[in-house]
Design an enzyme around this catalytic site. Structure first.
Site, PDB file in Angstrom:
ATOM      1  N   TYR A   2       0.730  -1.200   0.036  1.00 23.84           N
ATOM      2  CA  TYR A   2      -0.007  -0.174  -0.073  1.00 23.84           C
ATOM      3  C   TYR A   2       0.810   1.174   0.094  1.00 23.84           C
ATOM      4  O   TYR A   2       0.339   2.273  -0.294  1.00 23.84           O
ATOM      5  CB  TYR A   2      -0.870   0.020   1.314  1.00 23.84           C
ATOM      6  CG  TYR A   2      -2.132  -0.957   1.195  1.00 23.84           C
ATOM      7  CD1 TYR A   2      -2.170  -1.800  -0.011  1.00 23.84           C
ATOM      8  CD2 TYR A   2      -2.814  -1.096   2.081  1.00 23.84           C
ATOM      9  CE1 TYR A   2      -3.064  -2.650  -0.130  1.00 23.84           C
ATOM     10  CE2 TYR A   2      -3.926  -2.042   2.072  1.00 23.84           C
ATOM     11  CZ  TYR A   2      -4.051  -2.888   1.103  1.00 23.84           C
ATOM     12  OH  TYR A   2      -4.917  -3.873   1.176  1.00 23.84           O
ATOM     13  N   LYS A   5       3.365 -15.491   2.026  1.00 26.18           N
ATOM     14  CA  LYS A   5       3.417 -15.972   0.788  1.00 26.18           C
ATOM     15  C   LYS A   5       5.040 -16.279   0.247  1.00 26.18           C
ATOM     16  O   LYS A   5       5.257 -16.065  -0.865  1.00 26.18           O
ATOM     17  CB  LYS A   5       2.807 -15.281  -0.121  1.00 26.18           C
ATOM     18  CG  LYS A   5       2.313 -16.087  -1.510  1.00 26.18           C
ATOM     19  CD  LYS A   5       1.176 -16.881  -1.373  1.00 26.18           C
ATOM     20  CE  LYS A   5       0.860 -17.512  -2.878  1.00 26.18           C
ATOM     21  NZ  LYS A   5       0.131 -18.998  -2.422  1.00 26.18           N
ATOM     22  N   ASP A  13      -2.861 -18.002   1.284  1.00 31.36           N
ATOM     23  CA  ASP A  13      -4.308 -18.760   0.721  1.00 31.36           C
ATOM     24  C   ASP A  13      -4.674 -19.819   1.643  1.00 31.36           C
ATOM     25  O   ASP A  13      -5.782 -20.134   1.911  1.00 31.36           O
ATOM     26  CB  ASP A  13      -3.804 -19.381  -0.553  1.00 31.36           C
ATOM     27  CG  ASP A  13      -2.481 -20.072  -0.699  1.00 31.36           C
ATOM     28  OD1 ASP A  13      -1.764 -19.694   0.480  1.00 31.36           O
ATOM     29  OD2 ASP A  13      -2.099 -20.550  -1.659  1.00 31.36           O
ATOM     30  N   ASP A  45      -5.513  -6.982   5.514  1.00 36.94           N
ATOM     31  CA  ASP A  45      -6.361  -6.238   5.184  1.00 36.94           C
ATOM     32  C   ASP A  45      -7.637  -7.283   4.697  1.00 36.94           C
ATOM     33  O   ASP A  45      -8.938  -6.941   5.421  1.00 36.94           O
ATOM     34  CB  ASP A  45      -6.150  -5.354   3.988  1.00 36.94           C
ATOM     35  CG  ASP A  45      -7.334  -4.424   3.690  1.00 36.94           C
ATOM     36  OD1 ASP A  45      -8.202  -4.253   4.548  1.00 36.94           O
ATOM     37  OD2 ASP A  45      -7.027  -3.570   2.818  1.00 36.94           O
ATOM     38  N   ASP A  58     -10.832  -8.797   7.582  1.00 40.40           N
ATOM     39  CA  ASP A  58     -12.426  -8.682   7.072  1.00 40.40           C
ATOM     40  C   ASP A  58     -13.034 -10.138   7.249  1.00 40.40           C
ATOM     41  O   ASP A  58     -14.009 -10.310   7.629  1.00 40.40           O
ATOM     42  CB  ASP A  58     -12.525  -8.141   5.717  1.00 40.40           C
ATOM     43  CG  ASP A  58     -12.484  -6.566   5.844  1.00 40.40           C
ATOM     44  OD1 ASP A  58     -12.080  -6.110   6.924  1.00 40.40           O
ATOM     45  OD2 ASP A  58     -12.893  -5.967   5.011  1.00 40.40           O
TER      46      ASP A  58
END
Ligand code: NAD
Length: 362
Positions: free
Chosen positions: A142, A192, A224, A248, A252
């Site tokens: 970001y 990852k 994942d 992020d 959620d």
């Protein structure tokens, strides 16, 4: 008597309604626990654009810096969506996080027994879930550079950079290890590393830090797999440590285990200075001004402010108990009641009325 300075940022949409509830409760709980709070209300987001032309006025940031803790409701609304990105309410929030140096975002996800039926997952999967997502907040893709959009050879190409330095990983990992020490002693770091160089550095640094925390059991998951495990068997998690982008998304997903975004608090912390406490949800413009918003995520954020920001755990416990009691008594806002709630004889109440019940429970 100790007085703490709290900057209140009601923001936009349902923000002012839920802030009013949280403020009255904070006043009541501080009075009954032998300390006082002085509130300084400042504009941020769309409200600040309307009042001062920018989403984060200098005086708002300065007030936050001077306070012991900051309580933010939510920012944003469709009226501002057409503005250039740097002038939108969301930019004010990013600037606030950067201005306060808030690199650690803590999101507890705890199933409240009275609401177990509100989750879309089976009760046996979610009962007893009590986990904390620790998300890195000021680095990663970001914020990485170079980024941008170029035109070449008749094509348009856009790019961002996912980058972390060792010290950025170390400081967020330290927060997560410490939290795991205070909780059930289990930390799962999500990356990852099978594909991304930046994730391999993340894994190397977190693994190295484990030597300093022998009481913490460290594990690693690829993002994942972590996404799958969160809905398959979320009880396996205690503290989950993730980078900005993965956090992020995963936070959620974890949030929805509870069934309502209207119940979830969060805290953002830096190395020193005040923490920022805010509900996970946004400004809910679709229900703003209708007195139907659920103020509980805001109230639970106020409880986190008391516990983490001011080290007043007894007062935080009292607020959290009030939330449990009001829910156990069958009081629900519209987002929580659903078919099951109606069938079980729950009472539908508005934002202000839930605030009254919480005050009575306190
Ligand atoms: P949202 O969280 O505001 O709303 C999503 C859905 O959940 C809506 O149907 C809303 O009515 C409902 N909801 C949210 N909070 C609720 C509550 N307390 N009680 C009852 N129902 C609730 O997300 P969105 O619709 O994607 O975004 C709306 C605006 O909020 C946008 O401008 C967005 O940028 C902003 N936003 C701000 C923050 C923040 O301030 N931290 C976070 C997310 C979104």
């Amino acid at each position: 008597m100790t007085t703490y300075r709290i900057t209140l940022l009601p923001g936009d949409g349902i923000g002012p309604e839920i802030t009013a509830v949280a403020r009255r409760l904070l006043e009541a709980v501080s009075a009954s626990h032998g300390f006082s709070l002085s509130f300084d209300e400042q504009p941020v987001g769309g409200a600040a654009i309307d009042a001062c032309g920018v989403p984060l006025p200098e005086r708002t940031l300065e007030a936050c810096r001077q306070s012991d803790a900051v309580l933010l409701a939510a920012i944003g609304g469709p009226r501002y969506d057409g503005l250039p990105r740097e002038q939108r309410p969301e930019s004010g929030l990013l600037a606030l996080r950067a201005g306060l140096g808030l690199f650690a975002n803590l999101r507890p996800v705890k199933i409240i027994p009275a609401l177990a039926g509100a989750s879309s997952l089976k009760p046996e999967v979610i009962e007893g879930v009590d986990l904390m997502v620790v998300r890195e907040l000021t680095g990663g893709v970001y914020f990485g550079t170079p980024k941008g959009r170029v035109e070449a050879g008749g094509h348009v190409r856009a790019f961002n950079t996912m980058a972390y330095s060792d010290y950025e990983i170390d400081r967020i990992a330290k927060v997560a290890f410490q939290l795991a020490t205070e909780r059930r002693g289990r930390l799962c770091s999500v990356d990852k590393a099978n594909v991304l160089d930046v994730s391999q550095l993340w894994r190397d640094r977190v693994t190295a830090m484990a030597a300093d925390y022998p009481a913490v059991e460290l594990s690693h998951l690829y993002v994942d797999n972590a996404a799958m495990q969160l809905v398959r068997w979320p009880k396996q998690f205690d503290v989950l440590l993730t980078s900005n982008l993965f956090g992020d998304i995963l936070s959620d997903e974890a949030a929805m285990l509870t069934g309502s975004i209207g119940m979830l608090p969060s805290a953002s912390l830096g190395s020193d200075g005040p923490g920022l406490f805010e509900p996970v949800h946004g400004s809910a413009p679709d229900i703003a001004g209708q007195d139907v918003a659920n103020p509980m995520a805001m109230v639970l954020s106020a409880a986190m402010l008391l516990r983490v920001g001011l080290q007043r755990p007894e007062a935080a416990d009292a607020l959290e108990r009030a939330v449990d009691q009001v829910l156990a008594a069958g009081c629900r806002t519209a987002d929580l009641i659903g078919e099951a709630g109606l069938a079980a004889g729950c009472t539908r109440l508005g934002c202000a009325a839930i605030g009254e019940r919480l005050l009575e429970a306190l």
